[in-house]
Write an enzyme that holds these catalytic residues in place. Structure first.
Site, PDB file in Angstrom:
ATOM      1  N   SER A  66       0.796  -1.232   0.000  1.00 17.90           N
ATOM      2  CA  SER A  66       0.000   0.000   0.000  1.00 17.90           C
ATOM      3  C   SER A  66       0.828   1.281   0.000  1.00 17.90           C
ATOM      4  O   SER A  66       0.260   2.374  -0.066  1.00 17.90           O
ATOM      5  CB  SER A  66      -0.964   0.016   1.187  1.00 17.90           C
ATOM      6  N   LYS A  69      -0.003   3.658  -2.760  1.00 16.62           N
ATOM      7  CA  LYS A  69      -1.021   4.722  -2.692  1.00 16.62           C
ATOM      8  C   LYS A  69      -0.390   6.100  -2.526  1.00 16.62           C
ATOM      9  O   LYS A  69      -1.041   7.123  -2.783  1.00 16.62           O
ATOM     10  CB  LYS A  69      -2.005   4.427  -1.571  1.00 16.62           C
ATOM     11  N   SER A 126      -6.657   3.241   3.895  1.00 21.72           N
ATOM     12  CA  SER A 126      -5.884   2.589   2.833  1.00 21.72           C
ATOM     13  C   SER A 126      -6.805   1.743   1.954  1.00 21.72           C
ATOM     14  O   SER A 126      -6.530   0.583   1.634  1.00 21.72           O
ATOM     15  CB  SER A 126      -4.763   1.725   3.422  1.00 21.72           C
ATOM     16  N   LYS A 228       2.859   6.730   5.289  1.00 27.57           N
ATOM     17  CA  LYS A 228       2.037   5.615   4.804  1.00 27.57           C
ATOM     18  C   LYS A 228       2.589   4.276   5.259  1.00 27.57           C
ATOM     19  O   LYS A 228       3.806   4.057   5.269  1.00 27.57           O
ATOM     20  CB  LYS A 228       1.976   5.648   3.269  1.00 27.57           C
TER      21      LYS A 228
END
Length: 396
Positions: A66, A69, A126, A228
């Site tokens: 992730s 992202k 997320s 993140k």
């Protein structure tokens, strides 16, 4: 090399071709998805100067999960700057978006979501379905958007990164490095200061539900303000962090953590070491001040406990149950003084019999006396006492 050995073993076993093919695919699938194949990497850089302060396997290609992202958001922030969309623009939710596996927001086909809510959903939850919505809104299809992500990544200096989707869901071709992800984190902070604040979001509410940020270090590590987390089985636990202390901002990256706790511990360690490198005096002062703050907090807690080491006794009874009921009743009868206090049943041997003293503890001395006065007016027997066990615990 590992692949050749596996093939050789299957051939030696003289399995039928179809059996060999199926078995080989199974083993390769496990190889790709197993945490044992996640490669550890870590990296820290000075955000202002670009100086590398820590590097282990910085250019080893790994699955970003992730962390992908971050690039999706980079593309979205650019689209806002170029006035292709605004924070209030509503993006359409396709059937393909609703098919994305968790983590997801659970969007319905045919519904819409604003750009700003999409940003919050990607930062906190997320959400994979939202990543697809953004990709399709900006690129037509997620496949085309992923190609645009890759091209843009190369343009800003991410030489070893390839994207195949907007979410980070498992794909053999979706690869990046710790160095590239640190560079991306730094670019997000420098290029989009007006939007970078979204990465600080701790909680976000949407359709009556509250979503918390997966990055728990934002609460535990002073100065951290993003950015993140990421996880798939093939990558392990990943994290990109941006931290400011004093006049210094550092970008840290960890790939391949065994657990989120392990990953966070590694991140704290490499950031501390990096801060000592850039400004040992600042870190020494910081540690000193931190220790002083912790001592003050501990002292305040101990002082609070000592001040509330008083209680009231409202009789002694033949059974534990009766004693407990009477203690709870006392709190209800004198709520102004006993609300928040705790009940406590203490056995006492009285000759051959055992009785149980009904007590309410955890109040200040003044409140205890006032509570007893109020209870006696209600014809409730009451006496004030000091909880010696609590005092002794605070002194130890």
């Amino acid at each position: 090399m590992m692949h050749k050995k596996l093939i050789s073993k299957f051939r030696t076993a003289r399995l039928p071709l179809t059996t060999f093919g199926a078995a080989f695919l199974l083993v390769m699938t496990l190889a790709v998805s197993s945490p044992a194949f996640a490669k550890y990497a870590s990296f820290v850089m000075d955000a202002e100067t670009g100086k590398v302060l820590h590097s282990v396997n910085a250019d080893t290609k790994n699955y970003p999960a992730s962390l992908t992202k971050m690039m999706t958001l980079f593309m979205l922030f650019e689209a806002i700057e170029q006035k292709k969309v605004s924070l209030k623009t509503r993006m359409h939710v396709s059937r393909r978006a609703t098919w994305q596996p968790p983590s997801r927001l659970g969007l319905k086909r045919g519904s819409t979501i604003t750009v700003e809510d999409a940003i919050y959903a990607l930062v906190t939850k997320s959400a994979n379905d939202v990543a697809t919505v953004v990709a399709e809104a900006l690129g037509g299809t997620e496949w085309e958007f992923a190609k645009e992500m890759t091209n843009r990544a190369r343009q800003i200096g991410m030489k070893n990164t390839t994207f195949k989707n907007a979410s980070g869901l498992p794909n053999r071709g979706q690869l990046s490095t710790a160095r590239d992800m640190a560079h991306l984190g730094n670019e997000l902070w420098k290029r989009f200061p007006q939007y970078y604040g979204y990465f600080k979001t701790q909680k976000w509410q949407y359709n009556g539900r509250t979503y918390g940020n997966h990055n728990k270090l934002m609460k535990d590590y002073d100065g951290m303000d993003g950015i993140k987390t990421g996880y798939i089985r093939a990558s392990g636990f990943n994290l990109v962090s941006s931290v400011r202390r004093g006049d210094h901002r550092l970008i840290g990256v960890v790939f391949g953590g065994k657990t989120s706790k392990h990953r966070n511990g590694v991140m704290e360690k490499i950031l501390d070491q990096a801060f000592y490198k850039v400004d040992p005096q600042m870190m020494a002062e910081y540690k000193k001040n931190k220790a002083s703050e912790q001592a003050q907090v501990a002292q305040a807690v101990a002082s609070k406990r000592t001040s509330t080491a008083w209680g009231v006794q409202v009789g002694a009874y033949a059974s534990i149950k009766t004693a407990r009921v009477q203690a709870k009743a006392a709190i209800k009868r004198a709520p102004s003084y006993l609300t928040g206090a705790q009940t406590k049943v203490v056995p006492l041997k009285n000759g051959n019999k055992k009785v149980y003293r009904a007590r309410v503890v955890g109040v200040e001395k003044r409140e205890a006396y006032r509570a007893c006065k109020a209870l006696k007016r209600l014809h409730q027997p009451c006496m004030v006492f000091r909880d010696k066990t609590q005092v002794a615990m605070n002194r130890s």
